[in-house]
Design a protein around this motif. Structure first.
Motif, PDB file in Angstrom:
ATOM      1  N   ASP A   1       0.823  -1.207   0.000  1.00 62.88           N
ATOM      2  CA  ASP A   1       0.000   0.000   0.000  1.00 62.88           C
ATOM      3  C   ASP A   1       0.858   1.258   0.000  1.00 62.88           C
ATOM      4  OD1 ASP A   1      -2.682  -1.247   0.281  1.00 62.88           O
ATOM      5  OD2 ASP A   1      -1.829  -1.957   2.177  1.00 62.88           O
ATOM      6  N   VAL A   2       1.925   1.231   0.812  1.00 65.07           N
ATOM      7  CA  VAL A   2       2.789   2.406   0.957  1.00 65.07           C
ATOM      8  C   VAL A   2       4.241   1.935   0.982  1.00 65.07           C
ATOM      9  CG1 VAL A   2       3.392   4.390   2.405  1.00 65.07           C
ATOM     10  CG2 VAL A   2       1.020   3.571   2.352  1.00 65.07           C
ATOM     11  N   THR A   3       5.076   2.633   0.236  1.00 64.47           N
ATOM     12  CA  THR A   3       6.523   2.408   0.309  1.00 64.47           C
ATOM     13  C   THR A   3       7.148   3.682   0.851  1.00 64.47           C
ATOM     14  OG1 THR A   3       6.481   0.907  -1.588  1.00 64.47           O
ATOM     15  CG2 THR A   3       8.630   1.832  -0.963  1.00 64.47           C
ATOM     16  N   VAL A   4       7.899   3.540   1.933  1.00 63.23           N
ATOM     17  CA  VAL A   4       8.618   4.661   2.517  1.00 63.23           C
ATOM     18  C   VAL A   4      10.083   4.498   2.114  1.00 63.23           C
ATOM     19  CG1 VAL A   4       9.253   5.868   4.641  1.00 63.23           C
ATOM     20  CG2 VAL A   4       7.010   4.748   4.464  1.00 63.23           C
ATOM     21  N   VAL A   5      10.634   5.510   1.465  1.00 58.38           N
ATOM     22  CA  VAL A   5      12.003   5.454   0.959  1.00 58.38           C
ATOM     23  C   VAL A   5      12.812   6.580   1.589  1.00 58.38           C
ATOM     24  CG1 VAL A   5      13.469   5.467  -1.108  1.00 58.38           C
ATOM     25  CG2 VAL A   5      11.117   4.610  -1.260  1.00 58.38           C
ATOM     26  N   SER A   6      13.922   6.238   2.226  1.00 57.12           N
ATOM     27  CA  SER A   6      14.821   7.270   2.748  1.00 57.12           C
ATOM     28  C   SER A   6      15.953   7.490   1.744  1.00 57.12           C
ATOM     29  CB  SER A   6      15.393   6.870   4.117  1.00 57.12           C
ATOM     30  OG  SER A   6      16.361   5.850   3.999  1.00 57.12           O
ATOM     31  N   ILE A   7      16.297   8.764   1.542  1.00 58.91           N
ATOM     32  CA  ILE A   7      17.371   9.084   0.603  1.00 58.91           C
ATOM     33  C   ILE A   7      18.246  10.197   1.158  1.00 58.91           C
ATOM     34  CG2 ILE A   7      15.951   8.418  -1.382  1.00 58.91           C
ATOM     35  CD1 ILE A   7      15.777  11.455  -2.070  1.00 58.91           C
ATOM     36  N   GLY A   8      19.455  10.249   0.648  1.00 58.72           N
ATOM     37  CA  GLY A   8      20.357  11.371   0.902  1.00 58.72           C
ATOM     38  C   GLY A   8      20.519  12.142  -0.387  1.00 58.72           C
ATOM     39  N   ARG A   9      20.187  13.402  -0.375  1.00 60.99           N
ATOM     40  CA  ARG A   9      20.200  14.206  -1.594  1.00 60.99           C
ATOM     41  C   ARG A   9      21.599  14.328  -2.203  1.00 60.99           C
ATOM     42  NH1 ARG A   9      15.865  17.222  -2.974  1.00 60.99           N
ATOM     43  NH2 ARG A   9      16.940  17.061  -4.963  1.00 60.99           N
ATOM     44  N   LEU A  10      22.640  14.160  -1.394  1.00 60.30           N
ATOM     45  CA  LEU A  10      24.002  14.234  -1.929  1.00 60.30           C
ATOM     46  C   LEU A  10      24.354  12.988  -2.745  1.00 60.30           C
ATOM     47  CD1 LEU A  10      25.785  15.839   1.149  1.00 60.30           C
ATOM     48  CD2 LEU A  10      25.086  16.955  -0.984  1.00 60.30           C
ATOM     49  N   HIS A  11      23.455  12.014  -2.779  1.00 57.53           N
ATOM     50  CA  HIS A  11      23.649  10.800  -3.582  1.00 57.53           C
ATOM     51  C   HIS A  11      22.695  10.772  -4.776  1.00 57.53           C
ATOM     52  CE1 HIS A  11      26.287   8.933  -0.620  1.00 57.53           C
ATOM     53  NE2 HIS A  11      25.415   9.252   0.315  1.00 57.53           N
ATOM     54  N   ASP A  12      22.050  11.871  -5.087  1.00 60.18           N
ATOM     55  CA  ASP A  12      21.051  11.879  -6.157  1.00 60.18           C
ATOM     56  C   ASP A  12      21.606  11.475  -7.517  1.00 60.18           C
ATOM     57  OD1 ASP A  12      18.929  12.508  -4.534  1.00 60.18           O
ATOM     58  OD2 ASP A  12      18.811  14.613  -5.137  1.00 60.18           O
ATOM     59  N   ASP A  13      22.893  11.688  -7.759  1.00 60.48           N
ATOM     60  CA  ASP A  13      23.477  11.350  -9.058  1.00 60.48           C
ATOM     61  C   ASP A  13      23.897   9.887  -9.161  1.00 60.48           C
ATOM     62  OD1 ASP A  13      23.105  13.931  -9.959  1.00 60.48           O
ATOM     63  OD2 ASP A  13      25.096  14.593  -9.347  1.00 60.48           O
ATOM     64  N   ASP A  14      23.832   9.152  -8.059  1.00 60.62           N
ATOM     65  CA  ASP A  14      24.201   7.736  -8.071  1.00 60.62           C
ATOM     66  C   ASP A  14      23.141   6.947  -8.832  1.00 60.62           C
ATOM     67  OD1 ASP A  14      26.252   8.574  -6.450  1.00 60.62           O
ATOM     68  OD2 ASP A  14      25.589   7.480  -4.663  1.00 60.62           O
ATOM     69  N   PRO A  15      23.562   6.030  -9.686  1.00 59.63           N
ATOM     70  CA  PRO A  15      22.582   5.208 -10.408  1.00 59.63           C
ATOM     71  C   PRO A  15      21.963   4.177  -9.476  1.00 59.63           C
ATOM     72  CG  PRO A  15      24.807   4.472 -10.897  1.00 59.63           C
ATOM     73  CD  PRO A  15      24.947   5.696 -10.020  1.00 59.63           C
ATOM     74  N   GLY A  16      20.887   3.626  -9.904  1.00 62.08           N
ATOM     75  CA  GLY A  16      20.250   2.579  -9.115  1.00 62.08           C
ATOM     76  C   GLY A  16      18.748   2.613  -9.297  1.00 62.08           C
ATOM     77  N   PRO A  17      18.075   1.600  -8.771  1.00 63.40           N
ATOM     78  CA  PRO A  17      16.624   1.492  -8.984  1.00 63.40           C
ATOM     79  C   PRO A  17      15.809   2.607  -8.336  1.00 63.40           C
ATOM     80  CG  PRO A  17      17.401  -0.186  -7.451  1.00 63.40           C
ATOM     81  CD  PRO A  17      18.621   0.482  -8.003  1.00 63.40           C
TER      82      PRO A  17
END
Length: 155
Positions: free
Chosen positions: A6-22
């Protein structure tokens, strides 16, 4: 219609925005994006810098930051509103900070507990009351940490 998640919670670091990945472009797909970069950053403390949200000291520091619990509880209510109104599941909620190891990851863990209605887990974050509103919802909530295990960003 029933969804596996129903819900996916995703944590991210904006300094990694250029890293490739799903999950590289997760912000463009987010239903709700929570920006925590203006809250106190545990990274500035040398004793916490190498730690992550897996460490109790980091979780305590983040959760004891004024306003963080209120923001998490309010975000959970946003999720409830989206599920009742303009959107249907699945929803994606993104918690973001600079490096993705402290604030975003901790708040994502807490938010996941609240939305899943896991009162015991939410209580560990001081959010049992917020989770109580979700106990009868039976939502399937996934948690993804895009950048939690990446190296500390030199800044």
């Amino acid at each position: 219609m029933t969804y596996e998640t129903d819900v996916t919670v995703v944590s991210i670091g904006r300094l990694h925005d250029d890293d490739p990945g799903p999950w590289a472009d997760v912000l463009t797909k987010a239903t709700i994006a929570l920006d925590l970069r203006h809250f106190r950053d545990p990274h500035v403390r040398s004793d916490l810098r190498e730690m992550t949200a897996h460490d109790q000291a980091v979780r305590d520091t983040v959760m004891n930051t004024p306003g963080v619990r209120d923001v998490i509880a309010a975000t959970a209510l946003q999720v409830q509103g989206y599920l009742a109104g303009p959107s249907t599941a699945p929803l994606t909620v993104v918690t973001q900070c600079a490096g993705g190891r402290h604030r975003a990851a901790t708040t994502a863990m807490a938010l996941r507990a609240v939305i899943a209605g896991d009162i015991e887990q939410a209580a560990a974050y001081g959010l049992a009351d917020a989770a109580a509103q979700f106990t009868d919802r039976d939502l399937v909530v996934d948690l993804v940490h895009r950048d939690l295990d990446k190296d500390v960003v030199d800044r």
